[in-house]
Write an enzyme that holds these catalytic residues in place. Structure first.
Site, mmCIF file in Angstrom:
data_model
loop_
_atom_site.group_PDB
_atom_site.id
_atom_site.type_symbol
_atom_site.label_atom_id
_atom_site.label_comp_id
_atom_site.label_asym_id
_atom_site.label_seq_id
_atom_site.Cartn_x
_atom_site.Cartn_y
_atom_site.Cartn_z
ATOM 1 N N ASN A 220 0.957 -1.120 0.077
ATOM 2 C CA ASN A 220 -0.108 -0.097 -0.099
ATOM 3 C C ASN A 220 1.006 1.243 -0.161
ATOM 4 O O ASN A 220 0.463 2.407 -0.273
ATOM 5 C CB ASN A 220 -0.995 0.040 1.200
ATOM 6 C CG ASN A 220 -0.254 0.075 2.466
ATOM 7 O OD1 ASN A 220 0.561 -1.057 2.851
ATOM 8 N ND2 ASN A 220 -0.383 1.052 3.448
ATOM 9 N N HIS A 221 2.163 1.054 0.251
ATOM 10 C CA HIS A 221 3.024 2.414 0.433
ATOM 11 C C HIS A 221 3.806 2.375 -0.903
ATOM 12 O O HIS A 221 4.900 3.100 -0.985
ATOM 13 C CB HIS A 221 4.038 2.518 1.342
ATOM 14 C CG HIS A 221 3.270 2.540 2.880
ATOM 15 N ND1 HIS A 221 2.632 3.752 3.204
ATOM 16 C CD2 HIS A 221 3.317 1.584 3.935
ATOM 17 C CE1 HIS A 221 2.202 3.633 4.253
ATOM 18 N NE2 HIS A 221 2.445 2.524 4.798
#
Length: 265
Positions: free
Chosen positions: A67-68
């Site tokens: 997700n980063h």
């Protein structure tokens, strides 16, 4: 065929730990292919091209994300040209990069697939049907398939393990940074663990300075998370795969601390 998978590498502490430990792990386990999750490698947020190249120089063959992925904005400039990094395949189809890569090293081939969960994470395409589609594609190249399921909750990760049993060689959970004790070979021959863990400071909270995290929990107010610089711990797994069928024969956890590592030297 042996595959070494290194859990989420967090910041400079995690990178330094990998650089220190990896030569010894290569000597001990003799892995054919080494994969690492790198989505927290740059100060806990994303990855840079320089860091990715460092990983390759140290002997890592492929990198998974999460997700980063987009936190370092310059990744948009080079992601499409990077064949050894996969980002969650169920991101929107317009996203740069890809969710499936075929990694070749030491005369072996391994398909790596990155999928992101939906529970307590931003809305995203179905991880289960996306995984099915990419595994079907990967099998055209190799029976050896590793899926990094980057997800928040244990139930979703365990469900994915059962869903992919007999389809993938290895299903590893990432994102929550705490190594679980449920490493197993499922009935269909898939090696599974709910979360591999992390490589980074063990003196913070999931690799971040604890004071900022405590402030958020105690007050409900926002605080800036910064990578902790304390002593590290190192979490990974080694999977032994059948050379023809791709089924897993064995899955072994690796769990080291900086203190134990120094005593071993």
């Amino acid at each position: 065929m042996k595959v070494l998978f290194i859990g989420d590498i967090v910041g400079s502490v995690g990178r330094d730990a990998v650089k220190q430990v990896l030569p010894a792990l290569k000597a001990k386990y003799n892995p054919d292919i080494i994969i690492a999750n790198g989505e927290n490698a740059a100060a806990g947020r994303g990855i840079t091209r320089t860091i990715a190249n460092d990983f390759y120089d140290w002997g890592i063959h492929g990198i998974t994300m999460g997700n980063h992925t987009w936190d370092n904005k310059n990744i948009f400039e080079w992601m499409d040209d990077e064949p050894r990094i996969v980002r969650p395949a169920n991101f929107h189809h317009s996203a740069p990069g890809k969710g499936l890569a075929i990694i070749s090293a030491n005369g072996k081939k391994l398909a790596i697939i990155n999928i992101q969960g939906r529970t307590y994470l931003p809305p995203i395409d179905c991880p289960f049907t996306t995984a099915d589609r990419l595994i079907e594609e990967a099998r055209k190249a190799t029976p050896h398939i590793l899926v990094d399921f980057h997800a928040e909750v244990t139930s979703e990760k365990i469900a994915m393990g059962w869903h992919l049993d007999g389809k993938a060689s290895v299903v590893v959970g990432t994102h929550t940074h705490v190594q679980t004790n449920d490493d197993t070979i499922l009935p269909g021959g898939t090696a599974f663990i709910t979360d591999v863990g992390m490589v980074g400071s063990k003196e913070g909270v999931l690799g971040m300075q604890k004071d900022a995290v405590l402030h958020r929990f105690l007050t409900g107010m926002p605080s800036r998370f910064v990578v902790d610089e304390g002593k590290w711990h190192f979490h990974a797994v080694v999977a032994d795969l059948d050379s023809k069928s791709g089924r897993a024969n064995k899955l072994e956890k690796i769990r080291l601390t900086e203190e134990s590592w120094l005593l071993m030297q």
